[in-house]
Motif scaffolding. Structure first.
Motif, PDB file in Angstrom:
ATOM      1  N   ASP A 115      37.405  58.750  51.078  1.00 39.27           N
ATOM      2  CA  ASP A 115      38.606  58.015  50.687  1.00 39.27           C
ATOM      3  C   ASP A 115      38.278  56.566  50.335  1.00 39.27           C
ATOM      4  O   ASP A 115      38.786  56.023  49.344  1.00 39.27           O
ATOM      5  N   ALA A 116      37.409  55.923  51.131  1.00 36.94           N
ATOM      6  CA  ALA A 116      37.025  54.539  50.844  1.00 36.94           C
ATOM      7  C   ALA A 116      36.263  54.450  49.520  1.00 36.94           C
ATOM      8  O   ALA A 116      36.462  53.509  48.731  1.00 36.94           O
ATOM      9  N   PHE A 117      35.402  55.415  49.277  1.00 38.55           N
ATOM     10  CA  PHE A 117      34.629  55.436  48.031  1.00 38.55           C
ATOM     11  C   PHE A 117      35.545  55.587  46.817  1.00 38.55           C
ATOM     12  O   PHE A 117      35.393  54.875  45.817  1.00 38.55           O
ATOM     13  N   LEU A 118      36.517  56.477  46.892  1.00 34.52           N
ATOM     14  CA  LEU A 118      37.414  56.674  45.757  1.00 34.52           C
ATOM     15  C   LEU A 118      38.276  55.433  45.512  1.00 34.52           C
ATOM     16  O   LEU A 118      38.553  55.086  44.356  1.00 34.52           O
ATOM     17  N   ARG A 119      38.667  54.744  46.578  1.00 36.82           N
ATOM     18  CA  ARG A 119      39.389  53.473  46.383  1.00 36.82           C
ATOM     19  C   ARG A 119      38.471  52.453  45.728  1.00 36.82           C
ATOM     20  O   ARG A 119      38.887  51.698  44.847  1.00 36.82           O
ATOM     21  N   GLY A 120      37.214  52.427  46.156  1.00 38.92           N
ATOM     22  CA  GLY A 120      36.264  51.491  45.567  1.00 38.92           C
ATOM     23  C   GLY A 120      35.979  51.769  44.112  1.00 38.92           C
ATOM     24  O   GLY A 120      35.646  50.857  43.345  1.00 38.92           O
ATOM     25  N   CYS A 121      36.117  53.029  43.710  1.00 43.17           N
ATOM     26  CA  CYS A 121      35.899  53.383  42.306  1.00 43.17           C
ATOM     27  C   CYS A 121      36.888  52.669  41.387  1.00 43.17           C
ATOM     28  O   CYS A 121      36.602  52.471  40.199  1.00 43.17           O
ATOM     29  N   GLU A 122      38.032  52.277  41.916  1.00 42.82           N
ATOM     30  CA  GLU A 122      38.984  51.518  41.112  1.00 42.82           C
ATOM     31  C   GLU A 122      38.372  50.188  40.682  1.00 42.82           C
ATOM     32  O   GLU A 122      38.547  49.747  39.555  1.00 42.82           O
ATOM     33  N   ARG A 123      37.639  49.556  41.581  1.00 41.40           N
ATOM     34  CA  ARG A 123      36.942  48.318  41.231  1.00 41.40           C
ATOM     35  C   ARG A 123      35.780  48.595  40.280  1.00 41.40           C
ATOM     36  O   ARG A 123      35.543  47.840  39.329  1.00 41.40           O
ATOM     37  N   GLU A 124      35.060  49.676  40.507  1.00 39.76           N
ATOM     38  CA  GLU A 124      33.936  50.021  39.640  1.00 39.76           C
ATOM     39  C   GLU A 124      34.404  50.247  38.207  1.00 39.76           C
ATOM     40  O   GLU A 124      33.741  49.828  37.242  1.00 39.76           O
ATOM     41  N   VAL A 125      35.549  50.893  38.036  1.00 42.52           N
ATOM     42  CA  VAL A 125      36.090  51.155  36.701  1.00 42.52           C
ATOM     43  C   VAL A 125      36.516  49.864  36.020  1.00 42.52           C
ATOM     44  O   VAL A 125      36.358  49.710  34.796  1.00 42.52           O
ATOM     45  N   ALA A 126      37.044  48.918  36.794  1.00 36.20           N
ATOM     46  CA  ALA A 126      37.708  47.750  36.209  1.00 36.20           C
ATOM     47  C   ALA A 126      36.780  46.573  35.909  1.00 36.20           C
ATOM     48  O   ALA A 126      37.056  45.784  35.001  1.00 36.20           O
ATOM     49  N   TRP A 127      35.681  46.408  36.640  1.00 36.99           N
ATOM     50  CA  TRP A 127      34.932  45.159  36.518  1.00 36.99           C
ATOM     51  C   TRP A 127      34.214  45.045  35.185  1.00 36.99           C
ATOM     52  O   TRP A 127      33.768  46.039  34.612  1.00 36.99           O
ATOM     53  N   ARG A 128      34.104  43.802  34.700  1.00 37.45           N
ATOM     54  CA  ARG A 128      33.336  43.525  33.480  1.00 37.45           C
ATOM     55  C   ARG A 128      32.223  42.516  33.753  1.00 37.45           C
ATOM     56  O   ARG A 128      31.147  42.581  33.164  1.00 37.45           O
ATOM     57  N   THR A 129      32.491  41.537  34.612  1.00 36.14           N
ATOM     58  CA  THR A 129      31.477  40.557  35.005  1.00 36.14           C
ATOM     59  C   THR A 129      31.638  40.277  36.494  1.00 36.14           C
ATOM     60  O   THR A 129      32.689  40.539  37.081  1.00 36.14           O
ATOM     61  N   ILE A 130      30.585  39.730  37.090  1.00 36.59           N
ATOM     62  CA  ILE A 130      30.609  39.282  38.481  1.00 36.59           C
ATOM     63  C   ILE A 130      30.503  37.764  38.450  1.00 36.59           C
ATOM     64  O   ILE A 130      29.492  37.217  37.996  1.00 36.59           O
ATOM     65  N   ALA A 131      31.544  37.089  38.925  1.00 35.75           N
ATOM     66  CA  ALA A 131      31.598  35.635  38.774  1.00 35.75           C
ATOM     67  C   ALA A 131      30.563  34.920  39.635  1.00 35.75           C
ATOM     68  O   ALA A 131      29.890  33.994  39.167  1.00 35.75           O
ATOM     69  N   ASP A 132      30.448  35.324  40.886  1.00 33.45           N
ATOM     70  CA  ASP A 132      29.584  34.613  41.824  1.00 33.45           C
ATOM     71  C   ASP A 132      29.226  35.542  42.976  1.00 33.45           C
ATOM     72  O   ASP A 132      29.610  36.713  42.991  1.00 33.45           O
ATOM     73  N   ASP A 133      28.495  35.006  43.944  1.00 33.05           N
ATOM     74  CA  ASP A 133      28.071  35.837  45.077  1.00 33.05           C
ATOM     75  C   ASP A 133      29.255  36.337  45.901  1.00 33.05           C
ATOM     76  O   ASP A 133      29.187  37.423  46.491  1.00 33.05           O
ATOM     77  N   GLU A 134      30.326  35.557  45.952  1.00 34.31           N
ATOM     78  CA  GLU A 134      31.502  36.011  46.685  1.00 34.31           C
ATOM     79  C   GLU A 134      32.093  37.261  46.033  1.00 34.31           C
ATOM     80  O   GLU A 134      32.470  38.215  46.723  1.00 34.31           O
ATOM     81  N   GLU A 135      32.147  37.268  44.709  1.00 33.26           N
ATOM     82  CA  GLU A 135      32.667  38.450  44.020  1.00 33.26           C
ATOM     83  C   GLU A 135      31.698  39.621  44.121  1.00 33.26           C
ATOM     84  O   GLU A 135      32.119  40.784  44.213  1.00 33.26           O
ATOM     85  N   LEU A 136      30.408  39.332  44.124  1.00 32.66           N
ATOM     86  CA  LEU A 136      29.416  40.385  44.327  1.00 32.66           C
ATOM     87  C   LEU A 136      29.611  41.024  45.706  1.00 32.66           C
ATOM     88  O   LEU A 136      29.560  42.256  45.848  1.00 32.66           O
ATOM     89  N   GLU A 137      29.866  40.193  46.708  1.00 34.30           N
ATOM     90  CA  GLU A 137      30.106  40.706  48.053  1.00 34.30           C
ATOM     91  C   GLU A 137      31.354  41.589  48.086  1.00 34.30           C
ATOM     92  O   GLU A 137      31.356  42.646  48.733  1.00 34.30           O
ATOM     93  N   GLN A 138      32.395  41.192  47.379  1.00 32.76           N
ATOM     94  CA  GLN A 138      33.615  42.006  47.321  1.00 32.76           C
ATOM     95  C   GLN A 138      33.328  43.359  46.673  1.00 32.76           C
ATOM     96  O   GLN A 138      33.814  44.397  47.126  1.00 32.76           O
ATOM     97  N   TYR A 139      32.518  43.343  45.618  1.00 40.13           N
ATOM     98  CA  TYR A 139      32.147  44.578  44.924  1.00 40.13           C
ATOM     99  C   TYR A 139      31.346  45.488  45.850  1.00 40.13           C
ATOM    100  O   TYR A 139      31.593  46.696  45.928  1.00 40.13           O
ATOM    101  N   VAL A 140      30.400  44.891  46.567  1.00 37.00           N
ATOM    102  CA  VAL A 140      29.561  45.676  47.478  1.00 37.00           C
ATOM    103  C   VAL A 140      30.411  46.295  48.592  1.00 37.00           C
ATOM    104  O   VAL A 140      30.278  47.484  48.902  1.00 37.00           O
ATOM    105  N   ARG A 141      31.290  45.514  49.181  1.00 37.07           N
ATOM    106  CA  ARG A 141      32.121  46.021  50.276  1.00 37.07           C
ATOM    107  C   ARG A 141      33.096  47.097  49.791  1.00 37.07           C
ATOM    108  O   ARG A 141      33.355  48.069  50.505  1.00 37.07           O
ATOM    109  N   ALA A 142      33.629  46.906  48.577  1.00 39.72           N
ATOM    110  CA  ALA A 142      34.646  47.835  48.080  1.00 39.72           C
ATOM    111  C   ALA A 142      34.051  49.128  47.546  1.00 39.72           C
ATOM    112  O   ALA A 142      34.625  50.201  47.739  1.00 39.72           O
ATOM    113  N   TYR A 143      32.889  49.038  46.883  1.00 44.79           N
ATOM    114  CA  TYR A 143      32.361  50.207  46.166  1.00 44.79           C
ATOM    115  C   TYR A 143      30.967  50.635  46.631  1.00 44.79           C
ATOM    116  O   TYR A 143      30.758  51.794  47.004  1.00 44.79           O
ATOM    117  N   SER A 144      30.026  49.712  46.624  1.00 44.90           N
ATOM    118  CA  SER A 144      28.632  50.094  46.892  1.00 44.90           C
ATOM    119  C   SER A 144      28.438  50.589  48.317  1.00 44.90           C
ATOM    120  O   SER A 144      27.754  51.596  48.546  1.00 44.90           O
TER     121      SER A 144
END
Length: 306
Positions: A115-144
């Motif tokens: 369930d967590a992975f499928l929710r994270g896939c929403e971020r994986e589908v939507a992202w185009r760039t990673i602004a900074d390390d804080e956003e990278l951390e959000q991506y990692v926590r949500a999807y990776s």
């Protein structure tokens, strides 16, 4: 060996065994190195469930990785519906989902991470760039991290305090792996218009991601250093799991170190070519851990005084 693995995993019935065999074939086809490591270094009883989780993750990525963002969002919604239906009914027309449901019945933590992975896939589908390390951390926590935990949860210790250490180690490990992914795949990502190297770091070093140069060399070195810090922190992972899982985790972390070394050597040339761990070194690492596992098995079979 595979039939024994199915037996030890508690998987009965010809259809279910065939379903798991299909997942095994799929993983062996698209991830041969990872398949070899799992087959050689994990206990037989765990292997079919790892195959089911890895195959599900790959199937999901494949379904949402094509087309426009809108098409990918639609594909994800349709896939999520099929997954939820399979869990609700305890069955599916798709062999992969039948295996996933059965694995989650035997290992309930898997369902949480699905369930967590499928929710994270929403971020994986939507992202185009990673602004900074804080956003990278959000991506990692949500999807990776949820993606990693689909399989890593099968290795997690039962003790609550050890599990906290294990999850933190997995977080550090996958953050390093994700940073290395974004460096290794730089030419492909630039062509696709989606680069995961933090944009503020690109600007800070004055790097041109399309051609080798001093700025890109500095950027790669900085990102490699940050990945190295996380890998060092993840080195304690094998110490908190069942001894039978330690060779596999040591090999996994060791391969990431090989990837890191390769990225450092490539430097600014990553603008024009991909990178990866040297095959001979990876094979030697796998051979060494296979030997360690064999010796561990021998020791565990010996009686006191033998």
């Amino acid at each position: 060996m595979w039939k024994r693995a199915l037996d030890r995993a508690g998987l009965r019935g010809p259809r279910l065994r065939q379903d798991y065999t299909e997942q095994r074939r799929a993983v062996r086809l698209f991830a041969p190195a990872e398949y070899a490591a799992a087959r050689l270094l994990l206990p037989a009883a765990l292997l079919p469930h790892v195959m089911a989780a890895v195959a599900f993750m790959h199937d999901t990525d494949d379904r949402i990785d094509r087309g426009t963002p809108e098409e990918r969002t639609t594909a994800l919604a349709q896939w999520d519906g099929l997954v939820q239906k399979a869990f609700a009914e305890g069955d599916s027309a798709l062999p992969g989902l039948r295996c996933l449901v059965r694995t989650a019945e035997l290992h309930p933590d898997v369902r949480v991470h699905v369930d967590a992975f499928l929710r994270g896939c929403e971020r994986e589908v939507a992202w185009r760039t990673i602004a900074d390390d804080e956003e990278l951390e959000q991506y990692v926590r949500a999807y990776s991290l949820p993606a990693l935990m689909l399989t890593a949860c099968l290795l997690a210790p039962a003790d609550a305090s050890a599990r906290v250490v294990f999850t933190d180690g997995c977080h550090r490990l996958i953050r390093a792996m994700q940073r290395l992914d974004f460096l290794e795949d730089l030419p492909e990502d630039v062509r696709a218009g989606r680069t995961g190297v933090p944009a503020d770091a690109v600007a800070r070093h004055g790097a041109d991601l399309t051609r080798p140069g001093a700025g890109l060399g500095r950027l790669v070195a900085e990102q490699a250093d940050r990945a190295a810090t996380d890998l060092a922190a993840a080195a304690s992972l094998p110490s908190v799991v069942n001894p039978s899982y330690r060779p596999f985790l040591r090999a996994l972390i060791g391969v990431q170190r090989l990837r890191l070394d390769a990225v450092r050597r490539a430097g600014a040339s990553l603008a024009t070519r991909t990178s990866g761990p040297p095959a001979p070194a990876a094979a030697l690492l796998l051979l060494r851990e296979t030997g360690a596992r064999a010796r561990q098995g021998l020791r565990s079979s010996e009686k006191p005084g033998d």
